[in-house]
Every structure is written in structure tokens, then in C-alpha cells.
Design an enzyme around this catalytic site. Structure first.
Site, PDB file in Angstrom:
ATOM      1  N   GLU A 109      -2.412  -7.039   7.179  1.00 32.57           N
ATOM      2  CA  GLU A 109      -1.188  -6.998   7.982  1.00 32.57           C
ATOM      3  C   GLU A 109      -1.297  -7.912   9.207  1.00 32.57           C
ATOM      4  OE1 GLU A 109       1.926  -6.951   8.487  1.00 32.57           O
ATOM      5  OE2 GLU A 109       2.269  -4.880   7.811  1.00 32.57           O
ATOM      6  N   HIS A 132       0.823  -1.208   0.000  1.00 34.24           N
ATOM      7  CA  HIS A 132       0.000   0.000   0.000  1.00 34.24           C
ATOM      8  C   HIS A 132       0.861   1.264   0.000  1.00 34.24           C
ATOM      9  CE1 HIS A 132       0.969   0.908   4.196  1.00 34.24           C
ATOM     10  NE2 HIS A 132       0.832  -0.386   4.440  1.00 34.24           N
TER      11      HIS A 132
END
Length: 212
Positions: A84, A9
Site C-alpha cells: 500500500e 486483501h
């Protein structure tokens, strides 16, 4: 062979500040949004077609995927399995101060012991198992196809280690850069690194090699 282009990201304010994000749903900052736009422009120049676009369910990944989705006319498929690692009580803490603020959890993170839990979060072994199982499933769903997946630094660490046969506590000489392209080939259960940390599309110096 299935080819997966994994993308980290774009940058967030917590990346810039050095704070562990984990499952905290932090948005992109201005640099991150610009990185996402430059990334989408790069994807539009790729001659090979992509068969699917996946994203972690956290907004920093999804917002990075949105301009790619618009440029390639691909629907974003949300995949929680590539979010994550959950860092529990460490989330939101300054990396430079976690030893003093949460010493036991910080020691567990630093140890790289796959079976050592982090209070309120995932052990490294749990995280590794989740990531590998999810990616093997994606590869099976898209046999001999080329797909995109927008994810996180910690996930990229697991991917690189698995494809390179490097232990969880072994050295990692490659970076995990914001808005980078990281290509993996998967044949059956065999993974190989095709290309790593490609940021040729970025014209800024705001990339961040921070795992959270």
C-alpha cells in the site's frame, strides 16, 4: 500477453472502522479470513493454470494469499513493490477526522497532486511510479504467463487508472473491494482491464470499498 489477476486483501478491523492503514501491518479480521477462504475455493475451480503467486509484504495481503497458495500448490513470492501507499502521519487516523487531526497531510492526500508530499509518507507520484515499475517488471518476468498478485486498494486504484488512461485526479467509477479479483492484460508496456471487482465467490456483505 501477460495476464495478472490482482486481488485486494481481505477485510481488516481498520477497514471496518474507516482508519487509514498504509504501511501499518494490520491483520485480517474474522470476515477477512473467511473472505480469503472463499477466494481460495474460487481459485481452485479456475481451469487455467497459474504460473506464480505474489503478495505484498504486509500481513493482510500475505494472509489472504496463504489459502490460495495451499490450494494451488504455489509458493508465495513476497513483493514489497505492491504494498500500500505510505500515508505517513495519516496512518491509523479515522478518515472522518483526518482534516482536523492532521490538516496539512490530509489536504495533500485529498489534492491528488502527484508532487505534493505527505509528512512521513509517499507522494502520490512516488507511489504511482513504484507500482507501475513493479508491475511492468512482473509482466516482463512472466511474459505470456498468467499470475496472481495479492495487493491493496491504493495499488488497485493506480492499476485501474494506468490501464484505463485516467489521470490521478480523474473520477474512478469502479470500486476497490476486499477479496475482489481484478484482471489486467499487459502486452509490452500496454495495459488493459480485462475484468474488474469480481466478488462472485463471496457470500457476505462485508466487502469494503476503502482505499487505505
Amino acid at each position: 500477453m501477460t495476464e495478472i489477476w490482482f486481488i485486494r486483501h481481505g477485510e481488516t478491523s481498520w477497514n471496518r472502522e474507516g482508519r487509514l492503514q498504509g504501511w501499518q501491518d494490520i491483520e485480517l479480521n474474522d470476515s477477512g479470513r473467511e473472505q480469503a477462504a472463499q477466494l481460495a475455493a474460487r481459485m481452485a475451480t479456475v481451469e487455467q493454470a497459474f504460473d506464480a503467486l505474489y503478495s505484498s509484504d504486509l500481513q493482510r495481503a500475505y494472509a489472504t494469499a496463504e489459502p490460495i497458495s495451499a490450494g494451488l500448490n504455489l509458493r508465495i513470492r513476497t513483493e514489497p513493490g505492491i504494498r500500500e501507499r505510505g500515508f505517513g502521519v495519516l496512518e491509523g487516523l479515522d478518515l472522518a477526522r483526518i482534516d482536523e487531526l492532521a490538516p496539512e497531510a490530509a489536504a495533500a492526500r485529498k489534492s491528488r497532486d502527484p508532487n505534493r508530499p505527505i509528512e512521513g509518507g509517499e507522494s502520490l507520484g512516488q507511489f504511482q511510479a513504484r507500482v507501475i515499475a513493479t508491475i511492468n517488471d512482473l509482466a516482463q518476468r512472466h511474459t505470456n504467463e498468467r499470475i496472481l498478485a495479492v495487493t491493496h486498494g491504493g495499488v488497485l486504484d493506480i492499476i485501474w487508472r494506468h490501464a484505463s488512461n485516467v489521470a490521478l485526479d480523474g473520477p474512478r467509477p469502479v470500486p476497490l473491494l476486499n477479496a475482489s479479483i481484478n484482471r489486467i492484460g499487459i502486452e509490452g508496456r500496454q495495459w488493459q482491464v480485462l475484468e474488474w471487482a469480481d466478488i462472485a465467490h463471496l457470500d457476505m456483505e462485508s466487502t469494503s470499498d476503502i482505499v487505505p
